[in-house]
Design an enzyme around this catalytic site. Structure first.
Site, short mmCIF file in Angstrom:
data_model
loop_
_atom_site.label_atom_id
_atom_site.label_comp_id
_atom_site.label_asym_id
_atom_site.label_seq_id
_atom_site.Cartn_x
_atom_site.Cartn_y
_atom_site.Cartn_z
N ASP A 132 0.97 -1.18 -0.16
CA ASP A 132 -0.01 0.06 -0.03
C ASP A 132 0.80 1.37 -0.01
O ASP A 132 2.10 1.11 0.13
CB ASP A 132 -0.93 -0.05 1.21
CG ASP A 132 -0.38 -0.08 2.66
OD1 ASP A 132 1.01 0.40 2.63
OD2 ASP A 132 -1.03 -0.30 3.51
N ASP A 178 -8.13 -7.11 1.13
CA ASP A 178 -6.84 -7.39 2.38
C ASP A 178 -7.44 -7.03 3.60
O ASP A 178 -8.53 -5.99 3.52
CB ASP A 178 -5.88 -6.73 1.88
CG ASP A 178 -5.82 -5.15 2.43
OD1 ASP A 178 -5.25 -4.90 3.50
OD2 ASP A 178 -6.61 -4.40 1.73
N CYS A 203 -13.35 -27.78 9.07
CA CYS A 203 -12.03 -27.17 8.78
C CYS A 203 -10.97 -28.42 8.56
O CYS A 203 -10.79 -29.24 9.50
CB CYS A 203 -11.66 -25.94 9.59
SG CYS A 203 -10.00 -25.21 9.06
N CYS A 222 -7.71 -27.47 8.22
CA CYS A 222 -6.42 -26.66 8.37
C CYS A 222 -5.40 -27.39 9.33
O CYS A 222 -5.63 -28.19 10.24
CB CYS A 222 -6.66 -25.18 8.81
SG CYS A 222 -7.21 -25.07 10.60
N CYS A 242 -6.69 -27.37 13.02
CA CYS A 242 -8.05 -28.26 13.24
C CYS A 242 -7.78 -29.59 13.09
O CYS A 242 -8.20 -30.59 13.68
CB CYS A 242 -9.00 -27.95 12.32
SG CYS A 242 -9.85 -26.14 12.85
N HIS A 260 -5.57 -21.02 11.51
CA HIS A 260 -7.02 -21.25 11.37
C HIS A 260 -7.67 -20.14 10.70
O HIS A 260 -8.39 -20.34 9.45
CB HIS A 260 -7.60 -21.88 12.52
CG HIS A 260 -9.12 -21.82 12.31
ND1 HIS A 260 -9.70 -22.80 11.94
CD2 HIS A 260 -9.93 -20.88 12.68
CE1 HIS A 260 -11.07 -22.62 11.73
NE2 HIS A 260 -11.32 -21.76 12.25
#
Length: 378
Positions: A94, A268, A306, A308, A311, A337
């Site tokens: 940015d 974002d 989930c 991930c 998890c 997560h």
């Protein structure tokens, strides 16, 4: 030839949402996409390898913070941001405008640029379109943002009008100062506050300058969600269909879906890692505050749906224990997560666009998530 190229694959018959790809010097990004935020050349608590395992295709870093520390010349000396932080996929930086303008009492705006005091040590510093562009050229990001003025919400019409016109003049100066157009794409930022006429004018003025991409700035700054969506509906149709569209600072699940429906390609936000550090997890059933006492003996995963790393391997009880004991691993697990949740959500959004059912997906998601339309769960 521009460093950034947008490829439109299809539009959703139900909503008009876009399925596409953004081609950059460091790889292709499937859109709509969510970009994890690595403010100081690091996504908090995450290694680049972990980000890749989540399938993050692009991350964002912050010009203001890297300008202050370690300094853009050091990053240039290191071979650019990609080498400095060992990330070989796309990076967006940015302009630093939002951070400078959020300093309020510590800055002074004039046509040349902005004088401000460092939040680190109080040193007097100066950012202008030319300086912000030079810094980002040194950082070597794939996508860099034009230096803009981000008016607060609420703000008087006349102030927002003057500010928006200045942002256009500054965007022209950024284009002229841009030293690496063949390997870095410069995006303009549409401003205009919550005023439809100013948003329209900003979009028309900036698109006439033919940037490789366009962002919607000055939203998600405290206004009601319905106002943000109104501004998108007013402005996005004025942006070129053959270029990427980026909604800055938005990361709640509902806004990612609603923004995609309104034609946005890139998002974002620091939200997933920020709330993770407070022990809050995004799940398919809504928000879960894992540090709450009711999870003391809960040996299930953060989210049963989930896949991930957190998890698959750890329980709510264990993560709660880690967070209450101030163990860094607990915050890393909730960060992994939450980022996985949003990256995976955008994969689901893309699939729904591909199958012309994004409105159905939105309705099912909101119902399961326990949210009314346009109501954030965070």
């Amino acid at each position: 030839m521009s460093a950034i190229r947008y490829e439109l694959i299809k539009t959703c018959a139900q909503t008009g949402a876009r399925l596409g790809r953004v081609h950059t010097p460091h790889g292709t990004i499937d859109t709509p996409t969510f970009m994890p935020v690595g403010t100081q050349a690091s996504v908090k608590g995450m290694s680049p390898e972990e980000l890749k395992s989540l399938n993050a295709q692009i991350i964002l870093s912050n010009t203001y913070h890297l300008f202050l520390r370690p300094g853009h010349e050091l990053v240039r000396e290191a071979g650019g941001l990609h080498k400095f932080m060992n990330w070989d996929r796309a990076i967006l930086t940015d302009s630093g405008g939002f951070q400078v303008f959020s300093l309020a009492e510590m800055r002074k705006i004039r046509e040349e640029g902005v004088e401000f005091r460092s939040h680190l040590n109080g040193d007097k510093l100066f950012l202008s379109p030319e300086v912000a562009t030079e810094v980002q050229n040194a950082l070597g990001s794939d996508i860099m943002m034009a230096f803009d003025e981000c008016p607060p919400y609420p703000a008087e019409y006349e102030y927002v009008k003057q500010s928006t016109e200045r942002t256009t003049r500054w965007a022209e100066r950024c284009l002229k100062a841009h030293a690496r157009p063949h390997d870095q794409g410069l995006f303009a930022i549409v401003q205009g506050g919550m005023h439809k006429d100013l948003r329209r004018q900003s979009a028309l003025d900036l698109t006439s300058l033919d940037f490789p991409g366009y962002a919607m700035g000055g939203l998600s700054v405290g206004e009601p969600k319905h106002l943000m969506y109104e501004m998108l509906e007013e402005t996005v149709p004025l942006l070129p269909s053959g270029k990427p569209r980026y909604l800055m600072g938005v990361g709640s699940p509902d806004a990612l879906i609603e923004g995609s429906i309104r034609g946005i390609d890139m998002f974002d936000c620091v939200l997933p890692t920020r709330i993770a550090r407070n022990g809050t997890a995004m799940t398919s059933q809504g928000r879960l505050v894992v540090k709450n006492a009711k999870y003391t003996s809960d040996f299930g995963p953060l989210d049963p749906e989930c896949s991930c790393y957190a998890c698959r391997n750890y329980s709510r009880a264990y993560i709660r224990h880690l967070i209450r004991a101030d163990e860094m691993f607990g915050l890393r697990l909730t960060s992994i997560h939450n980022l996985h949740f949003l990256v995976h959500l955008m994969e689901q959004v893309r699939e729904a666009i591909r199958e012309d059912r994004l409105r159905d997906f939105r309705d099912e998601f909101f119902e399961k998530y326990g949210m009314a339309h346009n109501e954030s769960g965070f």
